[in-house]
Design a protein around this motif. Structure first.
Motif, mmCIF file in Angstrom:
data_model
loop_
_atom_site.group_PDB
_atom_site.id
_atom_site.type_symbol
_atom_site.label_atom_id
_atom_site.label_comp_id
_atom_site.label_asym_id
_atom_site.label_seq_id
_atom_site.Cartn_x
_atom_site.Cartn_y
_atom_site.Cartn_z
ATOM 1 N N ASN A 140 0.798 -1.231 0.000
ATOM 2 C CA ASN A 140 0.000 0.000 0.000
ATOM 3 C C ASN A 140 0.829 1.278 0.000
ATOM 4 N N GLN A 174 2.266 0.565 -4.449
ATOM 5 C CA GLN A 174 1.104 1.205 -5.058
ATOM 6 C C GLN A 174 1.443 2.562 -5.683
ATOM 7 N N TRP A 205 -2.797 0.399 -10.713
ATOM 8 C CA TRP A 205 -3.218 0.359 -9.317
ATOM 9 C C TRP A 205 -3.087 -1.071 -8.841
ATOM 10 N N GLU A 239 -3.717 -3.613 -5.291
ATOM 11 C CA GLU A 239 -4.276 -3.724 -3.946
ATOM 12 C C GLU A 239 -3.903 -5.067 -3.351
#
Length: 79
Positions: free
Chosen positions: A8, A12, A21, A23
């Protein structure tokens, strides 16, 4: 730093620079499942990025992981 926090806060932002992107989904054993969105969802060389992520995690966190990519469809910026 946990693997989730690393994804994160470190990985990212790097992928966002290219319109992608990523996750964190889960880490089970050595399998690191990541959800790829945006430009990453249609990338033809996603396997190279997964290899790069594995190398980064090993270098920075000293953990061996195998990235399991999940692409978020449809193929457009959906964040």
């Amino acid at each position: 730093m946990t693997v989730e926090n690393y994804v994160n806060t470190v990985l990212q932002p790097k992928l966002q620079g290219d319109g992608g992107w990523v996750e964190f989904v889960s880490l089970e054993g050595k399998d690191l499942t990541l959800l790829f969105r945006g430009e990453c969802s249609k990338c033809l060389i996603l396997n190279r990025c997964c290899d790069w992520i594995e190398q980064q995690v090993k270098a920075d966190l000293r953990r061996d992981v195998k990235v399991v990519p999940v692409r978020k469809r449809p193929y457009f910026q959906d964040i």
